[in-house]
Design an enzyme around this catalytic site. Structure first.
Site, mmCIF file in Angstrom:
data_model
loop_
_atom_site.group_PDB
_atom_site.id
_atom_site.type_symbol
_atom_site.label_atom_id
_atom_site.label_comp_id
_atom_site.label_asym_id
_atom_site.label_seq_id
_atom_site.Cartn_x
_atom_site.Cartn_y
_atom_site.Cartn_z
ATOM 1 N N ALA A 24 11.297 -7.548 26.298
ATOM 2 C CA ALA A 24 11.634 -9.232 25.568
ATOM 3 C C ALA A 24 11.456 -9.564 24.436
ATOM 4 C CB ALA A 24 10.308 -10.155 26.493
ATOM 5 N N GLU A 33 20.432 -8.552 33.381
ATOM 6 C CA GLU A 33 18.524 -8.564 33.250
ATOM 7 C C GLU A 33 18.474 -9.197 34.641
ATOM 8 O OE1 GLU A 33 17.253 -6.546 29.239
ATOM 9 O OE2 GLU A 33 18.284 -8.839 29.076
ATOM 10 N N GLY A 40 18.170 -10.257 23.229
ATOM 11 C CA GLY A 40 18.814 -9.526 22.236
ATOM 12 C C GLY A 40 19.409 -8.335 22.133
ATOM 13 N N GLY A 41 19.335 -7.508 23.075
ATOM 14 C CA GLY A 41 19.966 -6.770 23.747
ATOM 15 C C GLY A 41 21.800 -7.075 24.605
ATOM 16 N N LYS A 44 15.309 -13.333 26.725
ATOM 17 C CA LYS A 44 15.788 -11.912 26.447
ATOM 18 C C LYS A 44 17.384 -12.174 26.011
ATOM 19 C CE LYS A 44 14.661 -9.596 29.880
ATOM 20 N NZ LYS A 44 14.523 -8.973 28.606
ATOM 21 N N THR A 58 16.685 -3.419 29.363
ATOM 22 C CA THR A 58 17.445 -2.588 28.107
ATOM 23 C C THR A 58 17.147 -2.953 27.287
ATOM 24 O OG1 THR A 58 19.189 -2.951 29.413
ATOM 25 C CG2 THR A 58 19.468 -3.314 27.885
HETATM 26 C C1 5RP Z 1 18.437 -6.926 26.141
HETATM 27 C C2 5RP Z 1 16.356 -7.202 25.887
HETATM 28 C C3 5RP Z 1 15.754 -6.773 25.566
HETATM 29 O O1 5RP Z 1 14.764 -6.070 26.420
HETATM 30 C C4 5RP Z 1 15.134 -7.129 24.418
HETATM 31 O O2 5RP Z 1 16.559 -7.504 23.372
HETATM 32 C C5 5RP Z 1 14.150 -6.735 23.551
HETATM 33 O O3 5RP Z 1 14.610 -5.858 22.826
HETATM 34 P P1 5RP Z 1 13.453 -4.715 22.404
HETATM 35 O O4 5RP Z 1 12.338 -4.470 22.950
HETATM 36 O O5 5RP Z 1 14.594 -3.822 21.633
HETATM 37 O O6 5RP Z 1 12.808 -5.248 21.593
HETATM 38 O O7 5RP Z 1 16.434 -8.698 26.332
HETATM 39 O O8 5RP Z 1 19.120 -7.890 26.673
#
Ligand code: 5RP
Length: 232
Positions: A85, A105, A98-99, A96, A28
């Site tokens: 990540a 995951e 952030g999303g 991990k 994600t």
């Molecule tokens: C989601 C995550 C994502 O992999 C992480 O936030 C990195 O996101 P991006 O590729 O948009 O920087 O852990 O839960």
């Protein structure tokens, strides 16, 4: 090369590890989405894979682009997971979440033979923790859980703001119906200790420290993508 081009470079390099017929965990985030786009092009030209998405958001993109999906119950053992990540350290420990998809995951990565992390070079750090650590918590007993996290952190010499993630008009809710506390510890010298302490708090559903999970990290910078290997 801008940030998006670096993400695409990392995603391209990860795609080279995907073989015809593989059962794939699909991550994600914006970097994982570049991987989905490239994967969809290969699928359109006859490549066969079955994917297990790590979030509803990823599932929607895969459906839109024609990447065949299965649930993790239908495909409980996967060959490879490719995911992004928020931070990657030299031992390939990760932050991990952030999303907001860290629980699925982690479940999907743990069900996979191998996990490859894809990121642009801004995610590479010497020590984890500059990025606030996402901690997925059950909405029941949130205040007690927060106090327990503070206690654990203090025992490990960590401090910093714990903020309940917001979205739109209220608390952010994960695909699993939980909330996320983002812990701004600043620097986490002993990620293993923090991981096991957080795992011992009943209201903590999961946290964003991924330790001993990634086998490879593909990190893209202006000069292209390089691969870091876990020393395990
Ligand atoms: C989601 C995550 C994502 O992999 C992480 O936030 C990195 O996101 P991006 O590729 O948009 O920087 O852990 O839960």
């Amino acid at each position: 090369m801008d940030a998006r081009e670096m993400k695409i470079k990392a995603a391209e390099a990860a795609l080279a590890h995907v073989e015809d017929g593989m059962r794939l965990g699909i991550g994600t985030g914006s970097t994982a989405e570049e991987f989905v786009r490239l994967l969809a092009e290969k699928v359109a030209s006859g490549f066969r894979v079955e994917g297990v998405p790590t979030s509803e958001r990823t599932a929607r993109l895969c459906v839109e682009l024609g990447v065949p999906l299965k649930s993790l119950d239908e495909l409980p053992a996967l060959d490879l997971t490719v995911d992004g990540a928020d931070e990657v350290d030299p031992a390939l420990r990760l932050i991990k979440g952030g999303g907001g998809a860290l629980l699925r995951e982690k479940i999907v990565a743990a069900a996979s033979e191998r996990m490859i992390v894809i990121a642009d070079e801004s995610k590479l750090v010497d020590t984890l923790g500059a990025y606030a650590l996402p901690i997925e918590v059950n909405p029941f007993g949130l205040v007690s859980t927060r106090m327990a996290i503070e206690k654990v952190a203090a025992r490990l010499g960590l401090s910093g703001e714990l903020s309940l993630r917001q979205s739109g008009d209220g608390e952010f809710t994960t695909d699993g119906g939980h909330h996320i506390i983002d812990a701004s510890f600043g620097r986490i010298p002993d990620a293993e200790a923090l991981s096991s302490e957080l795992n011992s708090i009943p209201g903590v559903v999961e946290h964003g420290l991924f330790i001993n999970m990634a086998a490879l990290a593909i990190i893209a910078g202006p000069a292209g993508a390089r691969t870091l290997q876990a020393n395990r």
